[in-house]
Scaffold this active site. Structure first.
Site, PDB file in Angstrom:
ATOM      1  N   CYS A  27       0.873  -1.175   0.000  1.00  0.00           N
ATOM      2  CA  CYS A  27       0.000   0.000   0.000  1.00  0.00           C
ATOM      3  C   CYS A  27       0.908   1.223   0.000  1.00  0.00           C
ATOM      4  O   CYS A  27       2.060   1.134  -0.434  1.00  0.00           O
ATOM      5  CB  CYS A  27      -0.941  -0.011   1.207  1.00  0.00           C
ATOM      6  SG  CYS A  27      -0.085   0.006   2.797  1.00  0.00           S
ATOM      7  N   ALA A  28       0.438   2.347   0.468  1.00  0.00           N
ATOM      8  CA  ALA A  28       1.217   3.582   0.387  1.00  0.00           C
ATOM      9  C   ALA A  28       2.474   3.542   1.237  1.00  0.00           C
ATOM     10  O   ALA A  28       3.490   4.150   0.886  1.00  0.00           O
ATOM     11  CB  ALA A  28       0.352   4.767   0.805  1.00  0.00           C
TER      12      ALA A  28
END
Length: 467
Positions: A27-28
């Site tokens: 994810c980020a």
């Protein structure tokens, strides 16, 4: 060999080797690994890898925090080593199958409401900006007073601030259909039907200016502007009903019959059964929550501010999204956010104390950016990378959160939105509350920082833990 390639190989080895890895995603900020046997993970070895800011097992995934930018580079190296890679969404679907029934239910709850949050954040910011512009002191700078504001400008601001809440049932029904396997556009139309202008407006009925319709002389029928629970329940039942109908309808008739029957049955159920029952349930939940938040002597601030980040660790904090949405829809303010922001800020204060006190260059490089991340509203690096690892800093941060939450409760701070905290959260308090908002955050940070510096951390403790 590049540094990131070395990190990728060390990660694979530390989590039990290639044979223990089902898939990798990111994810980020985090590398997300699904493993066959979590007992094979060497936690200490993972945390000692360069650039790793913390690691924990949650939602069926082993999540290693690298931070923005770095995680993309490490993921690219991992994928080049021949491991199975999935998108974060696909891996999440696989992960949902793991965990207890309660954990799966909470994850599903979060999956419904998290996609709605960005538009509610924007709406909250619009409310804050309108509050700033309408302040007499600000208008005076331009030689104006509130009476000088044109009606057209006020109408424009209402479009910005009211639209998301007027059509909230449509957003909720759309997202619920999506999560529970229905056709999202059918859910969207069902939700729009619940706020049809043909129905008596919910706010008009609540204010006594409009009377509800009565079916069979005893079932009240109104619009559900700003409601969450009726649309959520209707979305769950509607998605399951659509799937049942689709299985029994011939393919040649599916395009016509399935949406027709789904919408016909569901709007009837929603207006006559689901809506009246769950609107009452929703109002009762809201009353209880409002009563808790208004407990005297700052008790609610102490409890919520002190325990919020413990709930974050368990991963069930998304269950409070519905509460915040209901508060904003009903009252156009959110006292819960004002307390939670102190809990978040305090984690940053504790991590900052560790980063400034330690003589370890690696820990400084981990703790200081983690503190800044917390001040931007993201506490995972500070919690899992620093505070929880050394134990006492996390406890001191909980005390700091309770202190700030107590003050926020006493002062009656109320956000105009949700989901953003600490520095970004200032935009939710522009309506004359900004000074007090800064004060409660400073108190939370200062208490956590001082307690951590004095009692919560020393390099001696660090050596004992890491031996």
């Amino acid at each position: 060999m590049s540094e990131n390639r070395k990190i990728a190989e060390e990660v694979i080895e530390a989590v039990g080797g290639r044979g223990n890895i089902q898939s990798v995603a990111h994810c980020a900020t985090r590398l997300r690994i699904m493993v066959n046997d979590k007992e094979k993970i060497n936690q200490e070895k993972v945390e000692s890898i360069n650039k790793v800011k913390g690691a924990f097992f949650n939602s069926g995934q082993y999540q290693i925090i690298f931070g923005t930018g770095t995680v993309n580079k490490v993921y690219e190296e991992v994928s080049q080593l021949g491991l199975d890679t999935l998108s974060a969404t696909d891996q999440k679907k696989e992960a949902v199958k793991s965990g207890s029934r309660f954990q799966r239910a909470v994850r599903t709850f979060g999956d419904v409401f998290v996609p709605i949050i960005p538009v509610l954040v924007a709406t909250g910011l619009f409310m804050g900006l309108r509050g700033l512009v309408m302040q007499e002191q600000v208008l005076a700078l331009f030689g104006m007073n509130p009476e000088d504001i044109s009606q057209n400008f006020l109408l424009f601001t209402q479009v910005l601030t009211d639209t998301a809440f007027i059509f909230l049932p449509a957003l909720v029904a759309w997202s619920t259909f999506r999560v529970f396997g229905g056709t999202p556009i059918i859910g969207l139309i069902l939700g729009l039907m619940l706020v049809s202008p043909s129905l008596p407006n919910a706010w008009g009925v609540a204010g006594g200016d409009v009377k509800p319709l009565y079916f069979l002389d005893f079932i009240p029928v109104v619009g559900y502007q700003g409601s969450v629970l009726p649309a959520f329940i209707a979305g769950i039942i509607g998605a399951k009903l659509e799937r049942i109908i689709r299985k029994r309808v011939p393919d040649a008739l599916d395009l016509i019959v399935t949406p027709f029957l789904t919408l016909l049955i569901m709007i009837t159920l929603s207006l006559l059964v689901i809506g009246p029952i769950f609107h009452i349930v929703e109002q009762d939940i809201l009353k209880v929550a409002t009563n808790v938040l208004s407990w005297p002597f700052g008790i609610s601030g102490i409890l919520i501010g002190g325990l919020n980040q413990v709930i974050v660790i368990t991963g069930v904090h998304h269950i409070f999204n519905m509460l915040e949405i209901q508060l904003l829809a009903q009252y156009h303010n959110n006292p819960y956010n004002a307390i939670v922001t102190c809990a978040v800020a305090a984690q940053g204060g504790a991590a900052l104390a560790v980063g400034l006190k330690t003589k370890s260059k690696k820990l400084k490089a981990l703790a200081l950016p983690s503190a800044f991340s917390a001040f931007l509203g993201i506490t995972e690096p500070a919690i899992f990378g620093v505070n929880l690892r050394y134990g006492k800093p996390f406890i001191m941060a909980l005390i700091g959160g309770a202190a700030g939450g107590f003050l926020a409760s006493i002062l009656g701070l109320k956000a105009t939105g949700m989901a953003v905290t600490v520095i970004p959260g200032t935009l939710l308090y522009l309506n004359g509350q900004i000074v007090l908002y800064i004060l409660v955050n400073v108190v939370a940070i200062a208490v956590a920082f001082i307690l951590t510096w004095m009692f919560g951390y020393s390099d001696k403790v660090k050596k004992e833990i890491e031996q």
